[in-house]
Design an enzyme around this catalytic site. Structure first.
Site, PDB file in Angstrom:
ATOM      1  N   ASN A 239      27.138   3.787  27.766  1.00 33.12           N
ATOM      2  CA  ASN A 239      28.277   4.408  28.444  1.00 33.12           C
ATOM      3  C   ASN A 239      29.159   3.275  28.955  1.00 33.12           C
ATOM      4  OD1 ASN A 239      30.069   5.753  30.069  1.00 33.12           O
ATOM      5  ND2 ASN A 239      28.544   6.442  31.570  1.00 33.12           N
ATOM      6  N   TRP A 240      30.261   3.069  28.274  1.00 30.17           N
ATOM      7  CA  TRP A 240      31.122   1.927  28.632  1.00 30.17           C
ATOM      8  C   TRP A 240      31.997   2.213  29.853  1.00 30.17           C
ATOM      9  CZ3 TRP A 240      33.185  -0.087  23.193  1.00 30.17           C
ATOM     10  CH2 TRP A 240      32.084  -0.509  22.433  1.00 30.17           C
ATOM     11  N   LYS A 241      31.977   3.440  30.326  1.00 32.15           N
ATOM     12  CA  LYS A 241      32.767   3.830  31.512  1.00 32.15           C
ATOM     13  C   LYS A 241      34.226   3.380  31.334  1.00 32.15           C
ATOM     14  CE  LYS A 241      28.524   3.875  34.150  1.00 32.15           C
ATOM     15  NZ  LYS A 241      27.834   3.706  35.428  1.00 32.15           N
TER      16      LYS A 241
ATOM     17  N   HIS B  44      28.183  13.296  34.243  1.00 33.35           N
ATOM     18  CA  HIS B  44      27.793  12.004  34.812  1.00 33.35           C
ATOM     19  C   HIS B  44      28.012  12.043  36.329  1.00 33.35           C
ATOM     20  CE1 HIS B  44      27.647   7.768  35.763  1.00 33.35           C
ATOM     21  NE2 HIS B  44      26.995   7.601  34.624  1.00 33.35           N
TER      22      HIS B  44
ATOM     23  N   GLU C  38      29.243  10.049  38.290  1.00 32.15           N
ATOM     24  CA  GLU C  38      30.573   9.594  38.730  1.00 32.15           C
ATOM     25  C   GLU C  38      31.602  10.721  38.584  1.00 32.15           C
ATOM     26  OE1 GLU C  38      30.521   6.097  36.264  1.00 32.15           O
ATOM     27  OE2 GLU C  38      28.923   5.296  37.519  1.00 32.15           O
TER      28      GLU C  38
ATOM     29  N   GLU D  95      19.620  10.309  35.615  1.00 34.44           N
ATOM     30  CA  GLU D  95      20.188   9.096  36.187  1.00 34.44           C
ATOM     31  C   GLU D  95      20.199   9.204  37.707  1.00 34.44           C
ATOM     32  OE1 GLU D  95      22.905   7.039  33.040  1.00 34.44           O
ATOM     33  OE2 GLU D  95      24.108   8.288  34.349  1.00 34.44           O
TER      34      GLU D  95
ATOM     35  N   GLY E 133      24.115   1.036  38.558  1.00 37.25           N
ATOM     36  CA  GLY E 133      24.930  -0.136  38.870  1.00 37.25           C
ATOM     37  C   GLY E 133      24.448  -0.912  40.084  1.00 37.25           C
TER      38      GLY E 133
ATOM     39  N   SER F 214      20.459   1.089  35.801  1.00 36.99           N
ATOM     40  CA  SER F 214      20.032  -0.317  35.770  1.00 36.99           C
ATOM     41  C   SER F 214      18.976  -0.610  34.697  1.00 36.99           C
ATOM     42  CB  SER F 214      19.559  -0.756  37.152  1.00 36.99           C
ATOM     43  OG  SER F 214      20.626  -0.657  38.086  1.00 36.99           O
TER      44      SER F 214
ATOM     45  N   GLY G 237      24.608   1.621  31.202  1.00 37.39           N
ATOM     46  CA  GLY G 237      25.947   1.295  31.685  1.00 37.39           C
ATOM     47  C   GLY G 237      26.237  -0.183  31.468  1.00 37.39           C
ATOM     48  N   GLY G 238      26.116  -0.966  32.547  1.00 33.54           N
ATOM     49  CA  GLY G 238      26.480  -2.386  32.525  1.00 33.54           C
ATOM     50  C   GLY G 238      25.946  -3.161  31.328  1.00 33.54           C
TER      51      GLY G 238
HETATM   52  P1  13P Z   1      24.025   1.042  34.868  1.00 38.69           P
HETATM   53  O1  13P Z   1      23.164   0.814  33.634  1.00 38.69           O
HETATM   54  O2  13P Z   1      25.154   0.079  34.978  1.00 38.69           O
HETATM   55  O3  13P Z   1      23.189   1.151  36.099  1.00 38.69           O
HETATM   56  O4  13P Z   1      24.733   2.475  34.666  1.00 38.69           O
HETATM   57  C1  13P Z   1      23.970   3.568  34.295  1.00 38.69           C
HETATM   58  C2  13P Z   1      24.887   4.674  33.942  1.00 38.69           C
HETATM   59  O5  13P Z   1      25.567   5.226  34.800  1.00 38.69           O
HETATM   60  C3  13P Z   1      24.968   5.087  32.536  1.00 38.69           C
HETATM   61  O6  13P Z   1      25.649   6.285  32.385  1.00 38.69           O
END
Ligand code: 13P
Length: 254
Positions: free
Chosen positions: A9-11, A98, A100, A170, A176, A216, A237-238
């Site tokens: 997920n590149w956000k 998600h 967010e 999640e 993050g 993470s 994510g990251g």
């Molecule tokens: P991180 O891997 O950066 O913690 O993010 C997880 C995430 O929200 C994937 O959708």
């Protein structure tokens, strides 16, 4: 048989050009070093890059997903993108719910249920996210929260819809933050979710739905997490923004 899946997920990261460069890099390492391990790979860039990236990954087996969509197919919804449009651009998957989106855009289980129906109707496979906040975990109310996210969020779906449904657990406190749920903590929740799916849809469906862990995930913890019985991969994510890290997470299945 349920699939092993690693989704990035590149956000809201990477411009079109940067997204193309990262895709080319991921495609390159996969072509050169991928040892067959039955893991499906999905990347979810900005909507602006979906059409271009879908072409770039042709023939590689990598799938492309979006991070959100509207629940109507078209109409006067300024700034929104429909599931039908995503399919036309080349997406096969979409992330719905998600944390967010829930937190910053006030998306609730009822709205997310509509988005899921629209996505499935358009032919997409849905990555539906659930997970509790730190406060909910610390007050031990997380079981009820996750149960509501599953039962209300999957309301109105039938067994055949579930063939194109992936669940991602999640925990918000692990996103993050560098603070991963332990493999045992994650497994406990994944088993709970699978049990809810069993009650609602029966054992065969519950066994076949892939449940991914997100929060993470890094190359150094992916193997331990993915080894758990009910953890079928990760939503990253990251670490998905670096081709080498993303690839090393995929290789945790090798
Ligand atoms: P991180 O891997 O950066 O913690 O993010 C997880 C995430 O929200 C994937 O959708």
């Amino acid at each position: 048989m349920r699939k092993n899946i690693v989704a990035g997920n590149w956000k809201m990261h990477k411009t079109l050009t940067e997204s193309q460069a990262l895709t080319t890099e991921i495609r390159g390492v996969i072509r050169d070093e991928f040892r067959s391990n039955n893991a499906e790979i999905i990347i979810c860039p900005t909507n602006l890059a979906i059409a271009s990236i879908s072409k770039l990954v042709e023939g590689s087996g990598i799938k492309v997903g979006a991070q959100n969509c509207h629940f109507e197919t078209q109409g006067a919804f300024t700034g929104e993108v429909s599931a039908t449009m995503l399919v036309a651009a080349g997406a096969t998957h979409v992330i719905i719910g998600h944390s967010e989106r829930r937190q910053y855009f006030n998306e609730n289980n009822e709205l997310l249920s509509k988005k899921k129906k629209a996505s499935l109707a358009a032919g997409l496979t849905v990555l539906y996210c659930v997970g509790e906040t730190l406060q909910e975990r610390e007050s031990d109310t997380h079981w009820g929260i996750i149960e509501a996210q599953i039962t209300e969020g999957l309301a109105g779906l039938n067994s055949s819809d579930m063939e194109r449904m992936i669940i991602a657990y999640e925990p918000v406190w692990a996103i993050g933050t560098g603070k991963t749920a332990s493999a045992d903590q994650a497994q406990e929740v994944h088993a709970f979710i699978r049990n809810l799916l069993d009650t609602r849809f029966g054992a065969a469906i519950a066994e076949n739905v892939s449940i991914l862990y997100g929060g993470s995930v890094k190359p150094d913890n992916a193997k331990e997490l993915f080894a758990m019985k009910d953890i079928d991969g990760g939503l990253i994510g990251g670490a998905s923004l670096k081709a080498r890290d993303f690839f090393d997470i995929v290789q945790a299945f090798a």
